[in-house]
Every structure is written in C-alpha cells, then in structure tokens.
Design an enzyme around this catalytic site. Structure first.
Site, PDB file in Angstrom:
ATOM      1  N   ARG A   5       0.836  -1.201   0.000  1.00 18.89           N
ATOM      2  CA  ARG A   5       0.000   0.000   0.000  1.00 18.89           C
ATOM      3  C   ARG A   5       0.872   1.253   0.000  1.00 18.89           C
ATOM      4  NH1 ARG A   5      -4.111   1.916   4.777  1.00 18.89           N
ATOM      5  NH2 ARG A   5      -4.714   3.878   3.812  1.00 18.89           N
ATOM      6  N   ASN A  36      -7.150  11.501   6.057  1.00 19.57           N
ATOM      7  CA  ASN A  36      -6.276  10.728   5.171  1.00 19.57           C
ATOM      8  C   ASN A  36      -4.921  10.497   5.833  1.00 19.57           C
ATOM      9  OD1 ASN A  36      -8.399  11.009   3.410  1.00 19.57           O
ATOM     10  ND2 ASN A  36      -7.456  12.683   2.251  1.00 19.57           N
ATOM     11  N   VAL A  37      -4.286   9.395   5.445  1.00 23.82           N
ATOM     12  CA  VAL A  37      -2.978   9.029   6.023  1.00 23.82           C
ATOM     13  C   VAL A  37      -1.898   9.051   4.929  1.00 23.82           C
ATOM     14  CG1 VAL A  37      -4.052   7.622   7.833  1.00 23.82           C
ATOM     15  CG2 VAL A  37      -3.427   6.539   5.668  1.00 23.82           C
ATOM     16  N   ASP A  38      -2.226   9.625   3.772  1.00 23.44           N
ATOM     17  CA  ASP A  38      -1.394   9.466   2.561  1.00 23.44           C
ATOM     18  C   ASP A  38      -0.334  10.547   2.363  1.00 23.44           C
ATOM     19  OD1 ASP A  38      -4.269  10.509   0.528  1.00 23.44           O
ATOM     20  OD2 ASP A  38      -2.788  11.720   1.591  1.00 23.44           O
ATOM     21  N   HIS A  55      -6.219  10.307  11.604  1.00 20.63           N
ATOM     22  CA  HIS A  55      -6.065   8.845  11.562  1.00 20.63           C
ATOM     23  C   HIS A  55      -4.617   8.418  11.435  1.00 20.63           C
ATOM     24  CE1 HIS A  55     -10.474   8.660  10.036  1.00 20.63           C
ATOM     25  NE2 HIS A  55     -10.384   8.883  11.328  1.00 20.63           N
ATOM     26  N   GLY A  90     -14.590  15.880   0.144  1.00 16.88           N
ATOM     27  CA  GLY A  90     -14.314  14.480  -0.173  1.00 16.88           C
ATOM     28  C   GLY A  90     -14.424  13.533   0.999  1.00 16.88           C
ATOM     29  N   THR A  91     -15.454  13.770   1.840  1.00 13.48           N
ATOM     30  CA  THR A  91     -15.672  12.806   2.922  1.00 13.48           C
ATOM     31  C   THR A  91     -17.142  12.412   2.966  1.00 13.48           C
ATOM     32  OG1 THR A  91     -15.484  12.373   5.309  1.00 13.48           O
ATOM     33  CG2 THR A  91     -15.873  14.662   4.676  1.00 13.48           C
ATOM     34  N   SER A  92     -17.366  11.128   3.243  1.00 12.78           N
ATOM     35  CA  SER A  92     -18.743  10.621   3.284  1.00 12.78           C
ATOM     36  C   SER A  92     -19.431  11.010   4.592  1.00 12.78           C
ATOM     37  CB  SER A  92     -18.722   9.088   3.187  1.00 12.78           C
ATOM     38  OG  SER A  92     -17.979   8.567   4.291  1.00 12.78           O
ATOM     39  N   ASN A 119     -18.321  17.624  -2.989  1.00 10.05           N
ATOM     40  CA  ASN A 119     -18.437  16.175  -3.118  1.00 10.05           C
ATOM     41  C   ASN A 119     -19.277  15.896  -4.368  1.00 10.05           C
ATOM     42  OD1 ASN A 119     -19.014  13.361  -2.669  1.00 10.05           O
ATOM     43  ND2 ASN A 119     -18.704  13.692  -0.466  1.00 10.05           N
TER      44      ASN A 119
HETATM   45  N1  APR Z   1     -13.721  14.751  -5.164  1.00 10.27           N
HETATM   46  C1  APR Z   1     -14.378  14.927  -3.987  1.00 10.27           C
HETATM   47  N2  APR Z   1     -15.019  13.926  -3.332  1.00 10.27           N
HETATM   48  C2  APR Z   1     -14.994  12.701  -3.906  1.00 10.27           C
HETATM   49  C3  APR Z   1     -14.331  12.429  -5.130  1.00 10.27           C
HETATM   50  C4  APR Z   1     -13.680  13.529  -5.755  1.00 10.27           C
HETATM   51  N3  APR Z   1     -13.019  13.372  -6.927  1.00 10.27           N
HETATM   52  N4  APR Z   1     -14.498  11.105  -5.428  1.00 10.27           N
HETATM   53  C5  APR Z   1     -15.226  10.573  -4.425  1.00 10.27           C
HETATM   54  N5  APR Z   1     -15.533  11.526  -3.509  1.00 10.27           N
HETATM   55  C6  APR Z   1     -16.300  11.409  -2.266  1.00 10.27           C
HETATM   56  C7  APR Z   1     -17.275  10.268  -2.188  1.00 10.27           C
HETATM   57  O1  APR Z   1     -18.533  10.653  -2.729  1.00 10.27           O
HETATM   58  C8  APR Z   1     -17.372  10.042  -0.672  1.00 10.27           C
HETATM   59  O2  APR Z   1     -18.368  10.874  -0.100  1.00 10.27           O
HETATM   60  O3  APR Z   1     -15.345  11.149  -1.251  1.00 10.27           O
HETATM   61  C9  APR Z   1     -16.009  10.508  -0.164  1.00 10.27           C
HETATM   62  C10 APR Z   1     -15.134   9.363   0.289  1.00 10.27           C
HETATM   63  O4  APR Z   1     -15.751   8.808   1.412  1.00 10.27           O
HETATM   64  P1  APR Z   1     -15.021   7.627   2.184  1.00 10.27           P
HETATM   65  O5  APR Z   1     -14.458   6.676   1.207  1.00 10.27           O
HETATM   66  O6  APR Z   1     -15.959   7.149   3.263  1.00 10.27           O
HETATM   67  O7  APR Z   1     -13.756   8.318   2.846  1.00 10.27           O
HETATM   68  P2  APR Z   1     -13.722   9.148   4.179  1.00 10.27           P
HETATM   69  O8  APR Z   1     -14.950   9.959   4.356  1.00 10.27           O
HETATM   70  O9  APR Z   1     -12.411   9.842   4.195  1.00 10.27           O
HETATM   71  O10 APR Z   1     -13.701   7.977   5.281  1.00 10.27           O
HETATM   72  C11 APR Z   1     -13.375   8.374   6.578  1.00 10.27           C
HETATM   73  O11 APR Z   1     -13.422   6.122   7.349  1.00 10.27           O
HETATM   74  O12 APR Z   1     -13.012   4.069   6.588  1.00 10.27           O
HETATM   75  C12 APR Z   1     -12.555   5.016   7.464  1.00 10.27           C
HETATM   76  O13 APR Z   1     -10.364   5.450   8.204  1.00 10.27           O
HETATM   77  C13 APR Z   1     -11.172   5.437   7.071  1.00 10.27           C
HETATM   78  O14 APR Z   1     -10.287   7.701   6.915  1.00 10.27           O
HETATM   79  C14 APR Z   1     -11.374   6.854   6.550  1.00 10.27           C
HETATM   80  C15 APR Z   1     -12.622   7.284   7.259  1.00 10.27           C
END
Ligand code: APR
Length: 264
Positions: free
Chosen positions: A75, A111-113, A128, A200-202, A226
């Site tokens: 990874r 994010n951890v990247d 995280h 960009g977070t769910s 988003n």
């Molecule tokens: N630009 C902006 N947002 C985007 C894009 C993009 N190009 N592509 C996808 N997304 C959105 C998706 O619609 C979603 O709402 O980014 C979000 C990603 O959500 P997750 O995958 O759930 O990521 P995140 O919200 O960072 O998750 C939080 O949950 O699983 C744990 O530790 C993990 O850090 C993570 C945490």
C-alpha cells in the site's frame, strides 16, 4: 457586471471564504481519489476490494503481523507513486494566502497518505495517523516518537525498531479509535471556525460528523465539495456538487479575485 463564467454557487462560496478569518478544512479520501488513492464509500468507492478486516485492523495485525506488513508495504509503494492533485495544491495555495493575510487556517484530514504535506500544506492535523510512520506494538496511539518508515520494499517483514521491538503502522485501524488528544485538538480547532470547507468525505465516521457539528455550534458556515450527497450534506449551507480536483482550483482563483476586489 459581466456574466460570471462560474456557476453562482461557486461564486457564493468564494465570497463566503474570502470573508473568513478562521478558515478550517476537513478532508477525506475523496480529495485523494484523483491521485489514484482508494476511497472507501460513496461515489464509486475503490477500497471495496481491499480485505480491510485482515489487513487494516489491530486484530488482523495480532493474528498475522507478516501479512499486515506485506500489505502495508504494497500500500505504501502505491501511495508513493501517487502525486498531489490540483485539489491538494490549491488548498496549499489557500493556506499560503491566509498566512500572508495574517488570518487563521487549519486543515484537518482523515487521510494518512501525506499528499497534503507533499502539496505544500503545513498546518495539518492528521486524525487517523500517517501511513509513512510506525511505532512499537503496544505503545499508545499518541506515542510521541513514531519512526519514519523507509521507502518500500521494507528491509525486514515484519518491521522492527533498532531494539528489536515489533513495529506497527502509526495509523488508526478500523477496530481502533482516534486518540483522545487528537480528538480534543480537532474539536478545539472547529470551535474557533467561522467557515468550514468539507472536501471528499462521506461523513460516515462519528468524529467527522461531530467535528462539523462543533463548527456549526460555533456559528461557522459549512460548505461541502463532493460529487455525491454525504451524511454531512444536511449540515452544509452550500453543497458544491463535483470533484475536488475540478472545483477547488476554480474556487481558490475566485477567492483571490474576491480579495483583490474588496481589500481590507
Ligand atoms: N472529489 C471529492 N469527493 C470525492 C471524489 C472527488 N473526486 N471522489 C469521491 N468523492 C467522495 C465520495 O462521494 C465520498 O463521499 O469522497 C467521499 C469518500 O468517502 P469515504 O471513502 O468514506 O472516505 P472518508 O470519508 O475519508 O472515510 C473516513 O473512514 O473508513 C474510514 O479510516 C477510514 O479515513 C477513513 C474514514
């Protein structure tokens, strides 16, 4: 006034940001999607085919430290091939601008990247942890001296420190919580906000939702970027539907225009 080439909502967001003295960012996996990093949920998730239980939990690590270090090696190699995208770079520009204006800017990421760091962002709180760091197994999550991992391929699997102690990646795994000290710091930062940009977070994690709620309680406006609705959309005054790598560079350009046209 000539017609703005930007949709009205983008111009409105730029006006709100240009007025913000204490700007906060909350970013998630979506901001790194354009850099080739996986997202977990929401719009077109890509993490789905990763065996998270086995490789991204503390239990999985205790059961199989070799397997987890092999996976982390893979990874991290993928993470190193990724480069910051225009969204990361535009946020670093925005931070520079706020610093020049003597205003308060803070980026909080799930994010951890390290792509924000590689884009030039400096005022970062990693909720995280960080995939490039490791700490001895059994030490607390806010262990003060995590070691920086060498670039993959790792010299030994599982990784150990110079005293021979088994190391673990310095990240918050799916069966672990965010360290209390980090939670408190993040909540304090949100309590000071007058504007919060959520990118960009769910909003699936409780802490993400709590942080947005804390900013709102402090009277901050919330703007979301988003491509799809998230659990944070209902708390957002403005939702800019689209990809971060397309929207944020335009937004930052508009903020600069706003600041030039209304100095002071
Ligand atoms: N630009 C902006 N947002 C985007 C894009 C993009 N190009 N592509 C996808 N997304 C959105 C998706 O619609 C979603 O709402 O980014 C979000 C990603 O959500 P997750 O995958 O759930 O990521 P995140 O919200 O960072 O998750 C939080 O949950 O699983 C744990 O530790 C993990 O850090 C993570 C945490």
């Amino acid at each position: 006034m000539e017609a703005s080439p930007y949709p009205e909502k983008l111009s409105q967001a730029a006006r709100l940001i240009a007025q913000a003295e204490r700007l906060r960012l909350l970013t998630g996996a979506g901001i790194s999607r354009a850099s080739g990093m996986p997202t977990f949920r929401g719009h077109d998730p890509t993490w789905a085919d990763y065996p998270r239980r086995r490789f991204a939990t503390y239990r999985g690590f205790r059961d199989d430290p070799v397997g987890v270090w092999l996976w982390h090696n893979w990874r991290l190699a993928a993470n190193l091939r990724a480069t910051p995208n225009p969204a990361h770079r535009a946020l670093a520009e925005l931070e520079d601008l706020w610093e020049r204006l003597g205003r308060d800017f803070q980026l909080i990421t799930q994010n951890v990247d390290e792509l924000h760091q590689r884009a030039g962002s400096r005022r970062i709180l990693e909720l995280h942890g960080n995939a490039f760091l490791a700490r001895p197994d059994g030490t607390p999550q806010d262990f003060p001296e995590p070691v920086r991992l060498p670039p993959p391929p790792f010299p030994q699997i599982p990784m150990r420190d110079e005293r021979g102690r088994l190391l673990r990646p310095h990240v918050v795994w799916f069966d672990e919580g965010v360290p209390e000290s980090i939670r408190r710091r993040a909540l304090t930062l949100m309590a000071e906000a007058d504007l919060l940009l959520v990118v960009g977070t769910s909003g699936e994690t409780v802490l993400a939702r709590r942080l947005v709620e804390r900013a709102r309680e402090a009277g901050a406006e919330v703007i979301e970027i988003n491509p799809a609705p998230s659990r944070l959309t209902p708390q957002s005054a403005l939702s800019l539907t689209g990809r971060a790598e397309e929207i944020i560079p335009k937004l930052v350009s508009l903020v600069k225009l706003e600041l030039r046209s209304s100095p002071g």
